[in-house]
Design an enzyme around this catalytic site. Sequence first.
Site, PDB file in Angstrom:
ATOM      1  N   PHE A  95       1.262   5.147   0.797  1.00 18.65           N
ATOM      2  CA  PHE A  95       0.692   6.193   1.648  1.00 18.65           C
ATOM      3  C   PHE A  95       1.354   7.524   1.296  1.00 18.65           C
ATOM      4  CE2 PHE A  95      -1.440   3.643   4.988  1.00 18.65           C
ATOM      5  CZ  PHE A  95      -0.930   2.380   4.705  1.00 18.65           C
TER       6      PHE A  95
ATOM      7  N   THR B  81       0.862  -1.195   0.000  1.00 23.95           N
ATOM      8  CA  THR B  81       0.000   0.000   0.000  1.00 23.95           C
ATOM      9  C   THR B  81       0.893   1.237   0.000  1.00 23.95           C
ATOM     10  OG1 THR B  81      -1.769  -1.150   1.150  1.00 23.95           O
ATOM     11  CG2 THR B  81      -1.859   1.231   1.202  1.00 23.95           C
TER      12      THR B  81
HETATM   13  O1  LIG Z   1      -7.369  -0.632   7.883  1.00 23.08           O
HETATM   14  C1  LIG Z   1      -6.170  -0.400   7.962  1.00 23.08           C
HETATM   15  O2  LIG Z   1      -5.406  -1.038   8.671  1.00 23.08           O
HETATM   16  C2  LIG Z   1      -5.622   0.677   7.147  1.00 23.08           C
HETATM   17  O3  LIG Z   1      -4.598   1.196   7.469  1.00 23.08           O
HETATM   18  C3  LIG Z   1      -6.357   1.077   5.916  1.00 23.08           C
HETATM   19  C4  LIG Z   1      -5.899   0.360   4.664  1.00 23.08           C
HETATM   20  C5  LIG Z   1      -6.509   1.065   3.418  1.00 23.08           C
HETATM   21  O4  LIG Z   1      -7.174   2.065   3.536  1.00 23.08           O
HETATM   22  O5  LIG Z   1      -6.245   0.569   2.329  1.00 23.08           O
HETATM   23  C6  LIG Z   1      -4.456   0.473   4.539  1.00 23.08           C
HETATM   24  C7  LIG Z   1      -3.693  -0.534   4.094  1.00 23.08           C
HETATM   25  C8  LIG Z   1      -4.256  -1.809   3.650  1.00 23.08           C
HETATM   26  O6  LIG Z   1      -4.232  -1.736   2.246  1.00 23.08           O
HETATM   27  C9  LIG Z   1      -5.645  -1.999   4.080  1.00 23.08           C
HETATM   28  C10 LIG Z   1      -6.362  -1.015   4.620  1.00 23.08           C
END
Ligand SMILES: O=C(O)C(=O)C[C@]1(C(=O)O)C=C[C@@H](O)C=C1
Length: 421
Positions: free
Chosen positions: A296, A294
């Site tokens: 950020f 992911t």
């Molecule tokens: O729910 C979490 O733990 C988050 O940090 C959110 C979140 C997102 O929004 O995509 C972040 C990373 C992962 O891809 C899954 C969920």
Amino acid sequence: MQTLSPPTSNALNLKQLIRPRPRSRPRPSVKCVYSFEPASTRADWQSSCAILASNVQQNSADNNNHNGATADHVAAVNGHKASVTDLKLVPIQNLADSNNKPLQPKPLTISDLSPAPMHGSKLRVAYQGVPGAYSEAAAGKAYPNCEAIPCDQFEVAFQAVELWIADRAVLPVENSLGGSIHRNYDLLLRHRLHIVGEVQLPVHHCLLALPGVRKEFLTRVISHPQALAQCEHTLTKLGINVAREAVDDTAGAAELVATNNLRDTAAVASARAAELYGLNVMADGIQDDPSNVTRFVMLAREPIIPRTDRPFKTSIVFAHDKGTSVLFKVLSAFAFRNISLTKIESRPHRNRPIRLVDDANVGTAKHFEYLFYVDFDASMAEVRAQNALAEVQEFTSFLRVLGSYPMDMTPWTPSSPPPSH
Ligand SMILES: O=C(O)C(=O)C[C@]1(C(=O)O)C=C[C@@H](O)C=C1
């Protein structure tokens, strides 16, 4: 049907932001704040950053003067079509001391320009979710030793920075399997924060349940919708064909299972969430691709000054009155300069979602209007990027630079090898 009691989370919410919590240290007061009035059509983003920084008037020494004005009321110049010479500084608030005597702005000192937090030794970083969320881990990767501040919504994390409750926010924008987190693209435009960096976090999901719970007991799996999407095939392969339910964040799902003693529910979340909420790891590494990542973005009230001594990325958003028909022309401004695009995203143009084109003979065509978000592989300190943007501006009715920031160049971790094609 079981009633779920909400987890006892301390995450910031919108109500708290309207009447912020008492702060341990008062925020710095501002003697005079300025707004920028763009007057011409030529953008000079780089110099705008310098102007923006040099006009932030803050006086942390005088903490007794609490009239609510803060340096982040300085309007962000980024995104206005203006050149530095054309910017008129307009005092929008002249503050007075207790005897109503006007206070003069103080000269800037080196500490005003420092990125260090004003309230203590730790940088306060807002993220969405509760402890154990991937966003909390991303905040820690972006700002080691920071104080991570949980927020119950993305919007709250933006506002926490704008209201000086937090110094930075770290928010997800896209995942390699699940795609873009559209809400954050929309919020980037609605708010005036700047992207000052990015972090890419390998996301390793686990299936968590209360100790003693077996697969056969499960009637549902809960998690953040992105996390559920990232594990869909693996969950099916594991024979877990029960209902999926979306909640606000992965760690919040784990907390919900634990708080409500749900023996028929599993959560998709991190191994750290299992530890924090006393759950058992039923299956480990359940993401559909081992290299699940992911991305950020790190957000701040002020932009950083772009550099050329390391790889930089720049994020922009633009729109055009003639919609998608000019997209090729816009993108060619980058292609001709050998600037690679790393991401393109389109979102509905919420102020003007539909464009009607009348044809007397055949009727009315209803075209959807879009905003285009583009990330490209260059720094705004590079002349080729400045020229590309000058050209983009000629084809667009709206253009804003969301940030020019260092790319995350962290080496790939051996535990999650890149996919082989
Ligand atoms: O729910 C979490 O733990 C988050 O940090 C959110 C979140 C997102 O929004 O995509 C972040 C990373 C992962 O891809 C899954 C969920």
